[in-house]
Design a protein around this motif. Structure first.
Motif, PDB file in Angstrom:
ATOM      1  N   HIS A  34      15.066  -5.696   8.741  1.00  0.00           N
ATOM      2  CA  HIS A  34      14.422  -5.063   9.897  1.00  0.00           C
ATOM      3  C   HIS A  34      13.940  -3.688   9.451  1.00  0.00           C
ATOM      4  CE1 HIS A  34      14.323  -3.474  14.172  1.00  0.00           C
ATOM      5  NE2 HIS A  34      13.675  -4.622  14.257  1.00  0.00           N
ATOM      6  N   LEU A  35      12.673  -3.398   9.646  1.00  0.00           N
ATOM      7  CA  LEU A  35      12.123  -2.131   9.160  1.00  0.00           C
ATOM      8  C   LEU A  35      10.957  -1.696  10.027  1.00  0.00           C
ATOM      9  CD1 LEU A  35      12.309  -0.049   6.783  1.00  0.00           C
ATOM     10  CD2 LEU A  35      10.548  -1.400   5.639  1.00  0.00           C
ATOM     11  N   ALA A  36      10.912  -0.405  10.331  1.00  0.00           N
ATOM     12  CA  ALA A  36       9.786   0.157  11.067  1.00  0.00           C
ATOM     13  C   ALA A  36       8.562   0.223  10.165  1.00  0.00           C
ATOM     14  CB  ALA A  36      10.137   1.550  11.585  1.00  0.00           C
ATOM     15  N   MET A  37       7.430  -0.192  10.685  1.00  0.00           N
ATOM     16  CA  MET A  37       6.187  -0.253   9.931  1.00  0.00           C
ATOM     17  C   MET A  37       5.080   0.474  10.696  1.00  0.00           C
ATOM     18  SD  MET A  37       6.891  -2.068   7.161  1.00  0.00           S
ATOM     19  CE  MET A  37       5.439  -2.937   6.548  1.00  0.00           C
ATOM     20  N   PRO A  38       3.999   0.910   9.989  1.00  0.00           N
ATOM     21  CA  PRO A  38       3.786   0.821   8.542  1.00  0.00           C
ATOM     22  C   PRO A  38       4.625   1.840   7.772  1.00  0.00           C
ATOM     23  CG  PRO A  38       1.949   1.933   9.585  1.00  0.00           C
ATOM     24  CD  PRO A  38       2.834   1.459  10.698  1.00  0.00           C
ATOM     25  N   ASN A  39       4.918   1.525   6.513  1.00  0.00           N
ATOM     26  CA  ASN A  39       5.785   2.357   5.695  1.00  0.00           C
ATOM     27  C   ASN A  39       5.209   2.395   4.287  1.00  0.00           C
ATOM     28  OD1 ASN A  39       7.914   3.358   4.023  1.00  0.00           O
ATOM     29  ND2 ASN A  39       9.394   2.802   5.610  1.00  0.00           N
ATOM     30  N   MET A  40       4.513   3.482   3.951  1.00  0.00           N
ATOM     31  CA  MET A  40       3.879   3.586   2.644  1.00  0.00           C
ATOM     32  C   MET A  40       4.885   3.881   1.527  1.00  0.00           C
ATOM     33  SD  MET A  40       0.814   2.767   3.109  1.00  0.00           S
ATOM     34  CE  MET A  40       1.507   1.655   4.345  1.00  0.00           C
ATOM     35  N   GLY A  41       6.066   4.387   1.891  1.00  0.00           N
ATOM     36  CA  GLY A  41       7.085   4.648   0.883  1.00  0.00           C
ATOM     37  C   GLY A  41       7.548   3.367   0.217  1.00  0.00           C
ATOM     38  N   VAL A  42       7.869   2.347   1.021  1.00  0.00           N
ATOM     39  CA  VAL A  42       8.345   1.087   0.450  1.00  0.00           C
ATOM     40  C   VAL A  42       7.197   0.301  -0.189  1.00  0.00           C
ATOM     41  CG1 VAL A  42      10.325   0.949   1.987  1.00  0.00           C
ATOM     42  CG2 VAL A  42       8.163  -0.116   2.670  1.00  0.00           C
ATOM     43  N   PHE A  43       5.973   0.505   0.286  1.00  0.00           N
ATOM     44  CA  PHE A  43       4.834  -0.147  -0.373  1.00  0.00           C
ATOM     45  C   PHE A  43       4.629   0.414  -1.771  1.00  0.00           C
ATOM     46  CE2 PHE A  43       0.281   0.563  -1.394  1.00  0.00           C
ATOM     47  CZ  PHE A  43      -0.015  -0.727  -1.817  1.00  0.00           C
ATOM     48  N   PHE A  44       4.597   1.717  -1.903  1.00  0.00           N
ATOM     49  CA  PHE A  44       4.315   2.321  -3.201  1.00  0.00           C
ATOM     50  C   PHE A  44       5.484   2.148  -4.165  1.00  0.00           C
ATOM     51  CE2 PHE A  44       3.892   5.814  -6.235  1.00  0.00           C
ATOM     52  CZ  PHE A  44       2.578   5.642  -6.631  1.00  0.00           C
ATOM     53  N   ASP A  45       6.704   2.192  -3.656  1.00  0.00           N
ATOM     54  CA  ASP A  45       7.864   2.122  -4.527  1.00  0.00           C
ATOM     55  C   ASP A  45       8.213   0.695  -4.921  1.00  0.00           C
ATOM     56  OD1 ASP A  45      10.023   3.363  -5.925  1.00  0.00           O
ATOM     57  OD2 ASP A  45      11.376   2.671  -4.379  1.00  0.00           O
ATOM     58  N   ALA A  46       8.083  -0.247  -3.979  1.00  0.00           N
ATOM     59  CA  ALA A  46       8.562  -1.601  -4.234  1.00  0.00           C
ATOM     60  C   ALA A  46       7.540  -2.686  -3.936  1.00  0.00           C
ATOM     61  CB  ALA A  46       9.825  -1.856  -3.412  1.00  0.00           C
ATOM     62  N   GLY A  47       6.314  -2.309  -3.552  1.00  0.00           N
ATOM     63  CA  GLY A  47       5.308  -3.322  -3.249  1.00  0.00           C
ATOM     64  C   GLY A  47       5.560  -4.069  -1.962  1.00  0.00           C
ATOM     65  N   TYR A  48       6.456  -3.571  -1.112  1.00  0.00           N
ATOM     66  CA  TYR A  48       6.766  -4.233   0.148  1.00  0.00           C
ATOM     67  C   TYR A  48       5.658  -3.936   1.176  1.00  0.00           C
ATOM     68  CZ  TYR A  48       9.507  -5.814   4.148  1.00  0.00           C
ATOM     69  OH  TYR A  48       9.951  -6.486   5.266  1.00  0.00           O
ATOM     70  N   PRO A  49       5.234  -4.905   1.987  1.00  0.00           N
ATOM     71  CA  PRO A  49       5.873  -6.186   2.294  1.00  0.00           C
ATOM     72  C   PRO A  49       5.480  -7.337   1.375  1.00  0.00           C
ATOM     73  CG  PRO A  49       4.019  -5.867   3.753  1.00  0.00           C
ATOM     74  CD  PRO A  49       4.096  -4.628   2.904  1.00  0.00           C
ATOM     75  N   PHE A  50       4.572  -7.126   0.439  1.00  0.00           N
ATOM     76  CA  PHE A  50       4.071  -8.222  -0.388  1.00  0.00           C
ATOM     77  C   PHE A  50       5.145  -8.771  -1.325  1.00  0.00           C
ATOM     78  CE2 PHE A  50       0.741  -4.990   0.369  1.00  0.00           C
ATOM     79  CZ  PHE A  50       0.017  -5.692   1.332  1.00  0.00           C
ATOM     80  N   SER A  51       6.000  -7.888  -1.850  1.00  0.00           N
ATOM     81  CA  SER A  51       7.016  -8.302  -2.809  1.00  0.00           C
ATOM     82  C   SER A  51       8.166  -9.055  -2.164  1.00  0.00           C
ATOM     83  CB  SER A  51       7.555  -7.079  -3.553  1.00  0.00           C
ATOM     84  OG  SER A  51       8.005  -6.087  -2.639  1.00  0.00           O
ATOM     85  N   ARG A  52       8.142  -9.212  -0.856  1.00  0.00           N
ATOM     86  CA  ARG A  52       9.151 -10.052  -0.186  1.00  0.00           C
ATOM     87  C   ARG A  52       9.193 -11.425  -0.845  1.00  0.00           C
ATOM     88  NH1 ARG A  52       7.992 -13.674   3.625  1.00  0.00           N
ATOM     89  NH2 ARG A  52       9.706 -14.492   4.916  1.00  0.00           N
ATOM     90  N   MET A  53       8.041 -11.953  -1.210  1.00  0.00           N
ATOM     91  CA  MET A  53       7.966 -13.162  -2.028  1.00  0.00           C
ATOM     92  C   MET A  53       7.619 -12.717  -3.444  1.00  0.00           C
ATOM     93  SD  MET A  53       8.628 -15.507   0.205  1.00  0.00           S
ATOM     94  CE  MET A  53       8.279 -16.984  -0.754  1.00  0.00           C
ATOM     95  N   ALA A  54       8.520 -12.973  -4.393  1.00  0.00           N
ATOM     96  CA  ALA A  54       8.359 -12.419  -5.736  1.00  0.00           C
ATOM     97  C   ALA A  54       7.062 -12.862  -6.396  1.00  0.00           C
ATOM     98  CB  ALA A  54       9.552 -12.815  -6.611  1.00  0.00           C
ATOM     99  N   ASP A  55       6.593 -14.064  -6.093  1.00  0.00           N
ATOM    100  CA  ASP A  55       5.346 -14.557  -6.690  1.00  0.00           C
ATOM    101  C   ASP A  55       4.123 -14.207  -5.863  1.00  0.00           C
ATOM    102  OD1 ASP A  55       5.780 -16.195  -4.534  1.00  0.00           O
ATOM    103  OD2 ASP A  55       5.757 -18.081  -5.662  1.00  0.00           O
ATOM    104  N   LEU A  56       4.296 -13.413  -4.786  1.00  0.00           N
ATOM    105  CA  LEU A  56       3.226 -13.010  -3.874  1.00  0.00           C
ATOM    106  C   LEU A  56       2.503 -14.214  -3.275  1.00  0.00           C
ATOM    107  CD1 LEU A  56       3.871 -10.248  -5.139  1.00  0.00           C
ATOM    108  CD2 LEU A  56       1.446  -9.736  -5.090  1.00  0.00           C
TER     109      LEU A  56
END
Length: 697
Positions: A471-493
């Motif tokens: 559960h996460l408040a969005m949008p969140n550019m910190g987790v996008f830039f650091d971990a590629g989230y929400p795309f990296s939720r599926m490792a193969d994108l």
């Protein structure tokens, strides 16, 4: 016929000799700072005797001719030069002994040592051993004056020549990326054409190299021609690569490695197919690897893998079961020595959207072995997350003892349970264990060797994230830039679509982001979908969308600009802006936008941001603008949430976020109860009045 065959073989041998002879003039010299070899900022040796080890590798495509160790060191002024020295070993072979001269202790003394190249292996151990004394009489072996520092600007200076490698796919990823090379490496990708399939294939390979590079990262060069020097990977259909002047292999999805046309000592790898989709298949086959990668060519390739599950990225800590420390690091890394032992560190990557309702404590079971021969009641173990201390465990506390096969049987094993606050476990967290032993006091001329003090953390220690929700408040550019989230939720994108223009700069921006996501997940983005400026949103309803508009022009972005936060729409010129919003096509999907006014400037800004860790850490909030070395968080306002809490916890969360609703419900409940009580009491009163009237009659 036989004579022609022999002549052909002879010519091949002559050609190889000429190539090798030509390569003899291509000597290069480079330096490896200790920081590139995994060493701390500076190496400090303590006590009468102490050791520290640094590891380095030799790239397969280089022949080392000269190797020098350049050391800048400082040491205590109290050391006796006749009795104190620093010995350097290469693969446990003595190289040289440096006397620690009292006269130069106050300044950083420089030494340049020649290391024997004949002792080199693919991976090499460089060990520093200190012997230090401050008096010829009785001394305290742990005295504070017994120290030597190897400064962070110490380095290895390597002089090497390129050596020819066979054209063999089994050597991959060498020579394009060599895990043994401590330097930040550069990958040259040659795209015959910026088509959707070619760009998708390039993205798969970029994420693969990102996963291989780990903390070092890689630089991606995007070319439309073969480089004059250096190895390269060419991507395109057979016809497209033929137009560039190279043969691209046989039928179907193909991989072929050959000598580079402009630099015979380097290699050219072609990733190709008859169609664009076969090019993508070849890229997947290369990234996933297999026994078929052998010889100079592999043709008619197919790929069949099990579908990935959400949050199963190899680099991420599993959240469906307890995880033992032995799964995260080698057992040897969990042992430390001496009265002043170095911390035991474990670097963790976690899913960015972990959430715990009313149970924000993660159970950590630490099984540790304090040194048996240290009985001081002041000894303790400090457990830390980053700079925050979680727990101090005194060794004289009563603790449950368990059995284990770890380490030396003479060491006691003690178990302690700790509850770790979830908010301390960021996307990238370092869990540290530091043993502290008070410096013992010695009787006159009593001898005690500090090296017999051994402490350790047992590999069966467990961190348990099971039961955590997402559960996460969005949008969140910190987790996008650091971990590629929400795309990296599926490792193969597999649930990601990337929309971009076909310009070289926007493609390069895309590749940089794929490298970053590969670093986070440790897995290539084999299922990412790439669309070159689609005119409709057909087929995108079930995808998380990454929109790259470096030049400010992208069809769907123009249609959806109204969904962007106001701060993102009002960006000023020259800035690269990152923001996001809920997908207009599906309320459970996300859109992240990377946009600017000039695609080349956007690409350069992002590249600089990725290389500077401190600058990248400043990327937070829902709208971020970057210009040069300046990162501005324009907004931290979130507008929606991702993840599922279930109806019960979801209702609790909803009311917890809106206390006025809870108060209103409370008032309504009281009012309803009052009305019901009033009606009931009125009815009872009337009944009693009627009964009284009947009795009177």
């Amino acid at each position: 016929m036989l004579s022609l065959t022999l002549l052909k073989r002879a010519l091949q041998q002559v050609a190889l000799c000429l190539v090798f002879w030509a390569g003899q003039g291509q000597a290069e010299t480079y330096q490896l700072d200790f920081s590139l070899l995994g060493a701390p900022d500076q190496i400090t040796l303590h006590g009468v005797e102490d050791n520290e080890t640094v590891w380095f590798g030799v790239p397969d495509n280089l022949q080392v001719e000269d190797l020098r160790l350049n050391i800048r060191l400082a040491h205590s002024e109290a050391l006796l030069p006749d009795l104190s020295h620093l010995t350097v070993y290469l693969n446990d072979q003595l190289v040289e002994t440096i006397d620690l001269n009292k006269d130069v202790s106050s300044q950083k003394e420089e030494y340049s040592l020649s290391l024997p190249v004949t002792q080199l292996k693919p991976m090499n151990q460089l060990r520093f051993h200190q012997v230090a004394h401050y008096t010829q009489e009785c001394e305290d072996p742990l005295h504070a004056s017994l120290w030597t520092e190897l400064q962070s600007d110490s380095n290895l200076e390597v002089k090497a020549r390129a050596r020819p490698l066979p054209n063999d796919l089994s050597l991959l990823p060498v020579p394009f990326f060599d895990p043994k090379d401590g330097r930040r490496q550069s990958i040259a990708l040659v795209l015959a054409k910026n088509s959707q399939d070619n760009v998708q294939a390039a993205g798969i390979l970029a994420s693969w190299f990102g996963a291989l590079s780990g903390y070092r990262g890689v630089d991606i060069q995007l070319l439309n021609h073969f480089p004059k020097e250096g190895s390269a990977i060419a991507i395109g259909t057979h016809a497209e690569l033929a137009a560039l002047g190279t043969h691209a292999g046989g039928k179907g999805a193909s991989l072929m490695i050959q000598d580079a046309p402009n630099a015979p000592m380097d290699k050219l790898l072609t990733v190709s197919g008859q169609t664009g989709q076969e090019v993508v298949t070849a890229a997947k086959a290369l990234a996933l690897g297999g026994d078929f990668l052998s010889g100079a060519e592999a043709t008619d390739l197919t790929v069949s893998v099990q579908p990935r599950q959400a949050y199963d990225a190899p680099n991420w800590l599993p959240i469906n079961r307890p995880v033992k420390f032995g799964e995260l690091v080698e057992p040897e890394a969990l042992i430390t020595h001496g009265y002043k032992p170095r911390p035991i560190n474990m670097h963790l990557r976690l899913p960015p959207d972990l959430y715990a309702w009313r149970n924000d404590r993660v159970p950590l079971t630490v099984k540790y072995r304090p040194a048996r021969n240290v009985q001081d009641p002041g000894a303790f173990l400090s457990v830390d997350i980053g700079q925050a201390q979680l727990k101090t465990i005194k060794f004289n506390e009563d603790s449950a003892r368990t059995e284990s096969t770890f380490g030396t049987d003479a060491l006691p094993l003690v178990e302690k349970s700790i509850l770790v606050p979830l908010n301390t476990l960021s996307t990238r967290a370092t869990l540290s264990f530091s043993f502290y032993y008070p410096t013992p006091s010695f009787n006159e001329c009593e001898n005690l060797l500090a090296d017999n003090v051994v402490s350790g953390i047992d590999p069966d220690s467990v961190l348990d994230l099971s039961g955590m929700m997402h559960h996460l408040a969005m949008p969140n550019m910190g987790v996008f830039f650091d971990a590629g989230y929400p795309f990296s939720r599926m490792a193969d994108l597999s649930e990601t679509a990337v929309l971009l223009q076909a310009s070289d700069s926007d493609v390069k921006t895309f590749l940089l982001l794929m490298v970053r996501i590969g670093q986070s997940t440790g897995y290539p983005a084999t299922e990412v979908q790439v669309l070159i400026d689609p005119k409709t949103d057909q087929g995108l309803a079930d995808k998380d969308l990454l929109l790259i508009a470096g030049g400010g022009s992208l069809g769907l972005l123009e249609q959806w600009k109204k969904y962007l936060p106001a701060k993102a729409r009002d960006k000023s010129g020259g800035q690269t802006v990152m923001s996001g919003f809920r997908s207009p096509l599906n309320s459970n999907r996300h859109v992240v936008v990377v946009m600017g006014d000039d695609s080349e400037q956007t690409e350069k800004t992002l590249a600089g941001l990725l290389k500077q860790a401190d600058l990248g850490a400043a990327v937070q909030g829902s709208v971020v603008a970057v210009a040069g070395d300046q990162v501005d968080v324009l907004s931290t306002k979130t507008t929606y949430y991702t993840g599922h809490l279930g109806w019960q916890r979801g209702l609790q969360f909803f009311l917890g976020q809106r206390p006025w609703v809870l108060a209103l419900l409370f008032i309504m409940g009281i009012s309803l109860a009052s009305i019901v009580a009033y009606v009931g009491l009125r009815a009872r009163a009337r009944s009693r009045l009627r009964a009284t009237g009947v009795a009177e009659q």
